[in-house]
Motif scaffolding. Structure first.
Motif, PDB file in Angstrom:
ATOM      1  N   GLN A  12      -1.154   0.353  -7.302  1.00 13.71           N
ATOM      2  CA  GLN A  12       0.197   0.873  -7.125  1.00 13.71           C
ATOM      3  C   GLN A  12       0.488   1.115  -5.657  1.00 13.71           C
ATOM      4  OE1 GLN A  12       0.411   4.348  -9.590  1.00 13.71           O
ATOM      5  NE2 GLN A  12       0.503   3.162 -11.473  1.00 13.71           N
ATOM      6  N   ILE A  13      -0.574   1.377  -4.891  1.00 12.64           N
ATOM      7  CA  ILE A  13      -0.421   1.617  -3.459  1.00 12.64           C
ATOM      8  C   ILE A  13      -1.553   0.915  -2.718  1.00 12.64           C
ATOM      9  CG2 ILE A  13       0.772   3.835  -3.714  1.00 12.64           C
ATOM     10  CD1 ILE A  13      -1.919   5.201  -3.012  1.00 12.64           C
ATOM     11  N   ALA A  14      -1.327   0.688  -1.432  1.00  8.15           N
ATOM     12  CA  ALA A  14      -2.373   0.208  -0.532  1.00  8.15           C
ATOM     13  C   ALA A  14      -2.562   1.286   0.528  1.00  8.15           C
ATOM     14  CB  ALA A  14      -1.982  -1.117   0.113  1.00  8.15           C
ATOM     15  N   VAL A  15      -3.803   1.659   0.769  1.00 11.46           N
ATOM     16  CA  VAL A  15      -4.134   2.672   1.761  1.00 11.46           C
ATOM     17  C   VAL A  15      -4.814   1.982   2.941  1.00 11.46           C
ATOM     18  CG1 VAL A  15      -5.593   4.677   2.247  1.00 11.46           C
ATOM     19  CG2 VAL A  15      -4.328   4.548   0.101  1.00 11.46           C
ATOM     20  N   TYR A  16      -4.256   2.163   4.128  1.00 15.21           N
ATOM     21  CA  TYR A  16      -4.792   1.581   5.361  1.00 15.21           C
ATOM     22  C   TYR A  16      -5.501   2.696   6.112  1.00 15.21           C
ATOM     23  CZ  TYR A  16      -1.592  -2.071   4.003  1.00 15.21           C
ATOM     24  OH  TYR A  16      -0.939  -3.035   3.282  1.00 15.21           O
ATOM     25  N   PHE A  17      -6.808   2.526   6.330  1.00 13.37           N
ATOM     26  CA  PHE A  17      -7.593   3.606   6.932  1.00 13.37           C
ATOM     27  C   PHE A  17      -8.532   3.093   8.003  1.00 13.37           C
ATOM     28  CE2 PHE A  17     -10.163   1.977   3.516  1.00 13.37           C
ATOM     29  CZ  PHE A  17     -11.469   2.069   3.965  1.00 13.37           C
ATOM     30  N   ASP A  18      -8.999   4.022   8.834  1.00 14.86           N
ATOM     31  CA  ASP A  18      -9.919   3.734   9.933  1.00 14.86           C
ATOM     32  C   ASP A  18     -11.345   3.944   9.450  1.00 14.86           C
ATOM     33  OD1 ASP A  18     -11.407   3.572  12.248  1.00 14.86           O
ATOM     34  OD2 ASP A  18     -10.222   5.035  13.369  1.00 14.86           O
TER      35      ASP A  18
END
Length: 131
Positions: A12-18
């Motif tokens: 449902q979502i895409a999470v962009y993380f370091d």
């Protein structure tokens, strides 16, 4: 991938993380364990040639937390991004995300988020060392 339908196994979502930030990696690992319904596509943007949404580059995504709603295409960042992530998690996080989505609460959380960004390098170095 068919992003029009939701349910188990459908992001449902895409999470962009370091993923290179030890503090961020530990926090994301916690959320990944909660994501048993697989509602989240986890995108580590720290490596070479990351998958970035249109209009965003790696440096922008590394500077602040970003979440993309896969149905609408809208991208949320900072505290609003966390609120969006929390709504995709099981209770009690889902309820916290709903509350955090309210403008006055999001605004207050954004102040805390900006402070965290300033001290993140120190926290990551001293408190969240990779083992």
């Amino acid at each position: 991938m068919d992003t029009e339908q939701t349910g188990p196994g459908r992001e449902q979502i895409a999470v962009y993380f370091d993923g290179a930030c030890p503090m961020c990696a530990k926090e994301i690992a916690y959320y990944q364990r909660l994501d048993t319904a697989q509602h989240v596509q986890w995108v580590d943007v720290a490596g070479p040639n990351p998958s970035c949404p249109i209009g965003y580059d790696q440096q922008t995504l590394l500077a602040r937390f970003h979440v993309k709603d896969m149905q609408t295409g809208q991208i949320y960042d900072g505290a609003a991004g966390f609120a969006k992530l929390w709504t995709a998690m099981p209770a009690p996080w889902k309820h916290l995300g709903t509350a955090a989505s309210l403008a006055p609460i999001t605004w207050l959380l954004e102040l805390g988020y900006r402070l965290t960004l300033k001290v993140r390098p120190i926290l990551a170095k001293h408190l969240f060392k990779r083992s």
